[in-house]
Scaffold this motif. Structure first.
Motif, PDB file in Angstrom:
ATOM      1  N   SER A 111     118.072 -48.459  79.167  1.00 25.27           N
ATOM      2  CA  SER A 111     117.911 -48.274  77.738  1.00 25.27           C
ATOM      3  C   SER A 111     116.474 -48.574  77.351  1.00 25.27           C
ATOM      4  N   GLN A 148     117.778 -57.438  74.885  1.00 21.31           N
ATOM      5  CA  GLN A 148     118.426 -56.506  75.804  1.00 21.31           C
ATOM      6  C   GLN A 148     117.562 -56.370  77.052  1.00 21.31           C
ATOM      7  N   SER A 204     117.588 -44.131  72.950  1.00 19.36           N
ATOM      8  CA  SER A 204     117.572 -45.021  71.790  1.00 19.36           C
ATOM      9  C   SER A 204     118.543 -44.508  70.743  1.00 19.36           C
ATOM     10  N   SER A 257     123.497 -49.756  70.744  1.00 20.50           N
ATOM     11  CA  SER A 257     122.627 -49.525  71.894  1.00 20.50           C
ATOM     12  C   SER A 257     123.070 -48.255  72.609  1.00 20.50           C
ATOM     13  N   THR A 308     123.338 -53.182  82.030  1.00 24.66           N
ATOM     14  CA  THR A 308     122.649 -53.577  80.817  1.00 24.66           C
ATOM     15  C   THR A 308     123.063 -54.996  80.466  1.00 24.66           C
ATOM     16  N   TYR A 320     125.264 -54.549  66.307  1.00 26.14           N
ATOM     17  CA  TYR A 320     124.119 -53.870  66.910  1.00 26.14           C
ATOM     18  C   TYR A 320     124.601 -52.614  67.614  1.00 26.14           C
ATOM     19  N   PHE A 341     117.323 -51.104  71.222  1.00 26.12           N
ATOM     20  CA  PHE A 341     118.585 -51.135  70.494  1.00 26.12           C
ATOM     21  C   PHE A 341     118.303 -51.545  69.061  1.00 26.12           C
ATOM     22  N   CYS A 381     122.511 -46.256  76.373  1.00 28.36           N
ATOM     23  CA  CYS A 381     122.037 -46.340  77.750  1.00 28.36           C
ATOM     24  C   CYS A 381     122.390 -45.039  78.471  1.00 28.36           C
TER      25      CYS A 381
END
Length: 230
Positions: A134, A96, A188, A147, A109, A145, A137, A149
């Protein structure tokens, strides 16, 4: 003055067993590191040491003693800031990063999938009309996944946390927005035992006399990203 990535290995008591630096003639900044399944480590950061004006993503593969095995940089004519890395199910890596190439004051991102040798399999970017940042992740399962932000609205000087669930092909499965009337930034997210997620961040949406004062912000969601506290 140029900087290098600084890596310290310690024992269980916190005593240093070795120290290494990595970098070239420019600035090299470390952001995240993981221990990979077979041996050694992969660290991610950013660099402008490779005859580039802008920052590129920096990936360094090292052995168990901290010796470099390979170094790769990735960029596309803009500031590309490596932020976090996870090993994927096929022994490759998901990276990321922050893309600063979408106009004045805006960024996005980015996600980049690498194979085990560091070759790019695909790249993807989310956002571009707002600023997104961010810190890390997390892997949910073998091919998904999560994540978090921050989406910033420059017209009102406010922000909201933005949580996205991503599959192994870089496609968004779903996304959720959290925030009130102030600056609510997500940093996070990790999965919890009940299948949901917990988000960490900061918020100044509480009533106080100084908008520059922030509270620690914790937010718990269910597996679909819904929270009754928002």
């Amino acid at each position: 003055e140029d900087s290098d990535v600084w890596l310290i290995k310690t024992n269980s008591q916190g005593d240093s067993t070795w120290t290494k630096t990595y970098g070239g003639l420019g600035d090299d900044i470390g952001s995240d590191i993981i221990q990979i399944e077979n041996n050694g480590y992969i660290l991610v950061g950013s660099t402008n040491s490779y005859e580039e004006e802008d920052y590129d993503i920096l990936i360094v593969k090292i052995d168990d003693s901290g010796n470099e095995e390979w170094v790769r940089s990735y960029g596309n004519g803009s500031n590309d800031i490596g932020q976090a890395i996870i090993q994927s199910r096929d022994e490759g890596f998901m990276v990321q990063f922050l893309v600063e190439s979408y106009g004045d004051g805006n960024s996005a991102t980015g996600l980049m999938k690498l194979d085990s040798a560091g070759d790019i399999l695909w790249t993807s970017a989310f956002g571009g009309t707002v600023n997104t940042q961010s810190k890390m992740f997390s892997k949910i399962n073998s091919n998904e996944y999560i994540s978090v932000c921050s989406q910033i609205d420059y017209s009102t000087n406010t922000s909201n946390a933005w949580m996205i669930k991503i599959d192994d092909n870089g496609e968004i499965v779903w996304e959720k927005i959290f925030g009130k009337h102030g600056k609510d930034d997500g940093f996070s997210a990790i999965p919890t035992l009940d299948g949901g997620f917990i988000i960490t961040g900061r918020s100044n949406s509480s009533e106080n006399s100084d908008g520059n004062l922030f509270d620690l912000w914790l937010l718990k969601t269910d597996p679909e990203g819904y929270s009754r506290f928002n």
